[in-house]
Write a protein that holds these residues in place. Structure first.
Motif, mmCIF file in Angstrom:
data_model
loop_
_atom_site.group_PDB
_atom_site.id
_atom_site.type_symbol
_atom_site.label_atom_id
_atom_site.label_comp_id
_atom_site.label_asym_id
_atom_site.label_seq_id
_atom_site.Cartn_x
_atom_site.Cartn_y
_atom_site.Cartn_z
ATOM 1 N N TYR A 13 0.846 -1.199 0.000
ATOM 2 C CA TYR A 13 0.000 0.000 0.000
ATOM 3 C C TYR A 13 0.876 1.241 0.000
ATOM 4 N N ASP A 14 0.499 2.205 -0.861
ATOM 5 C CA ASP A 14 1.235 3.458 -0.992
ATOM 6 C C ASP A 14 0.347 4.636 -0.629
ATOM 7 N N TYR A 15 0.873 5.531 0.211
ATOM 8 C CA TYR A 15 0.300 6.859 0.353
ATOM 9 C C TYR A 15 0.967 7.744 -0.702
ATOM 10 N N PRO A 16 0.432 8.934 -0.955
ATOM 11 C CA PRO A 16 1.009 9.763 -2.024
ATOM 12 C C PRO A 16 2.505 10.023 -1.878
ATOM 13 N N ASP A 17 2.990 10.096 -0.634
ATOM 14 C CA ASP A 17 4.388 10.475 -0.428
ATOM 15 C C ASP A 17 5.313 9.309 -0.083
ATOM 16 N N ARG A 18 4.748 8.105 0.169
ATOM 17 C CA ARG A 18 5.636 7.010 0.554
ATOM 18 C C ARG A 18 4.901 5.673 0.520
ATOM 19 N N ARG A 19 5.686 4.608 0.468
ATOM 20 C CA ARG A 19 5.153 3.245 0.553
ATOM 21 C C ARG A 19 5.071 2.852 2.022
ATOM 22 N N VAL A 20 3.894 2.417 2.461
ATOM 23 C CA VAL A 20 3.673 2.113 3.871
ATOM 24 C C VAL A 20 3.714 0.611 4.136
ATOM 25 N N LEU A 21 3.216 -0.184 3.199
ATOM 26 C CA LEU A 21 3.293 -1.641 3.295
ATOM 27 C C LEU A 21 3.975 -2.166 2.040
ATOM 28 N N ASN A 22 4.894 -3.105 2.228
ATOM 29 C CA ASN A 22 5.705 -3.572 1.108
ATOM 30 C C ASN A 22 5.716 -5.099 1.053
ATOM 31 N N ILE A 212 3.806 -10.645 14.738
ATOM 32 C CA ILE A 212 4.296 -10.099 13.472
ATOM 33 C C ILE A 212 4.955 -8.768 13.794
ATOM 34 N N HIS A 213 6.197 -8.620 13.361
ATOM 35 C CA HIS A 213 6.942 -7.387 13.613
ATOM 36 C C HIS A 213 7.202 -6.705 12.275
ATOM 37 N N LEU A 214 6.626 -5.511 12.098
ATOM 38 C CA LEU A 214 6.810 -4.747 10.869
ATOM 39 C C LEU A 214 7.983 -3.784 11.017
ATOM 40 N N VAL A 215 8.777 -3.691 9.967
ATOM 41 C CA VAL A 215 9.902 -2.758 9.914
ATOM 42 C C VAL A 215 9.797 -1.986 8.607
ATOM 43 N N ASP A 216 9.464 -0.696 8.702
ATOM 44 C CA ASP A 216 9.324 0.146 7.507
ATOM 45 C C ASP A 216 8.408 -0.489 6.467
ATOM 46 N N GLY A 217 7.294 -1.056 6.933
ATOM 47 C CA GLY A 217 6.307 -1.627 6.025
ATOM 48 C C GLY A 217 6.608 -3.025 5.541
ATOM 49 N N ARG A 218 7.742 -3.581 5.942
ATOM 50 C CA ARG A 218 8.104 -4.945 5.555
ATOM 51 C C ARG A 218 7.867 -5.896 6.725
#
Length: 255
Positions: A13-22, A212-218
């Motif tokens: 998922y991407d917001y206009p300024d950055r990728r939040v989930l990868n 589940i541990h998310l790191v910068d959307g990963r």
């Protein structure tokens, strides 16, 4: 193997300024109590919104074996959000009326409340110890009592899946313990599945079965709670990319 309740496959998922989930993928099975952890901005709340159908990500999401786009039984899923963001405590509504709102997902907004519905409200409020305050205005309750009411609202349709997004944010610390004690009671129902976004994995570790541990959307880590406390130093540093020492105490896990 238990029934898969949530199946997340290559969700981005991407917001206009950055990728939040990868490219996030994982499965939640029936009876699991999954904690989603990570630093601020790591994508935790965005992931929850994707699960609830509030955002439209790339990839696929299946709920109870159905593609999310075809899923209609939303009453099977309840949601407890951050208190401060979800309710205006000055709104003149009673405890019982708030819990009745939880019925609308299943029965519809304009159908009359029946005797059977009122019994469901009573059962939900008794479960969280708030039946005696059913006629009180929600704004007159303490923060901990308000969160009990929101849990009752989430329980009133007897959901199969409860999703909680940092539910103790804005709640006085002395009420946090009693909030999680209620969840512990609900946890004993092995059929119900929980997904909890939290910053305090230590506090809820006795409830949690998986992390589940998310790191910068990963997806930095997806494992059982026991394995989470036994991660090696290299993995821990990848999950917490900040300067510092990693101290591992035998029998106590990571500090």
């Amino acid at each position: 193997m238990n029934e898969p309740i949530i199946e997340i496959n290559q969700v981005t998922y991407d917001y206009p300024d950055r990728r939040v989930l990868n490219n996030v993928s994982f499965t939640v099975e029936q009876g699991q109590f999954l904690a989603i952890v990570g630093e601020n901005g790591s994508g935790k709340s965005t992931l929850i919104k994707c699960m609830l159908g509030l955002l439209n990500p790339k990839g696929s999401i299946r709920l109870f074996g159905q593609n999310q786009s075809n899923f209609n039984d939303w009453w099977r899923i309840s949601y407890v959000s951050q208190k401060a963001a979800s309710f205006n405590s000055g709104f003149p509504v009673t405890v019982a009326e708030v819990v009745e709102m939880g019925l609308y997902a299943k029965k519809g907004l304009f159908r009359r409340v029946t005797k059977q519905d009122r019994e469901k409200v009573k059962t939900a409020l008794e479960t969280v110890g708030m039946w005696e305050r059913r006629d009180s205005k929600v704004g007159d309750l303490s923060g901990g009592q308000q969160q009990r009411v929101f849990i009752a609202r989430a329980l009133v349709n007897d959901p199969d899946l409860m999703i909680l997004d940092e539910p103790t944010v804005g709640v006085d610390q002395r009420y946090v313990k009693e909030f999680y004690e209620i969840l512990e009671e609900l946890r004993r129902d092995k059929k119900r599945t929980f997904v909890l976004v939290t910053h305090d994995i230590h506090f809820v570790s006795k409830l949690v079965t998986d992390v589940i541990h998310l790191v910068d959307g990963r997806l930095g880590c997806n494992c059982g709670i026991k394995e989470y406390w036994e991660l090696d130093e290299q993995t821990i540093r990848s999950l917490y990319p900040v300067p510092g020492r990693v101290l591992i105490h035998e029998g106590e896990g990571v500090q």
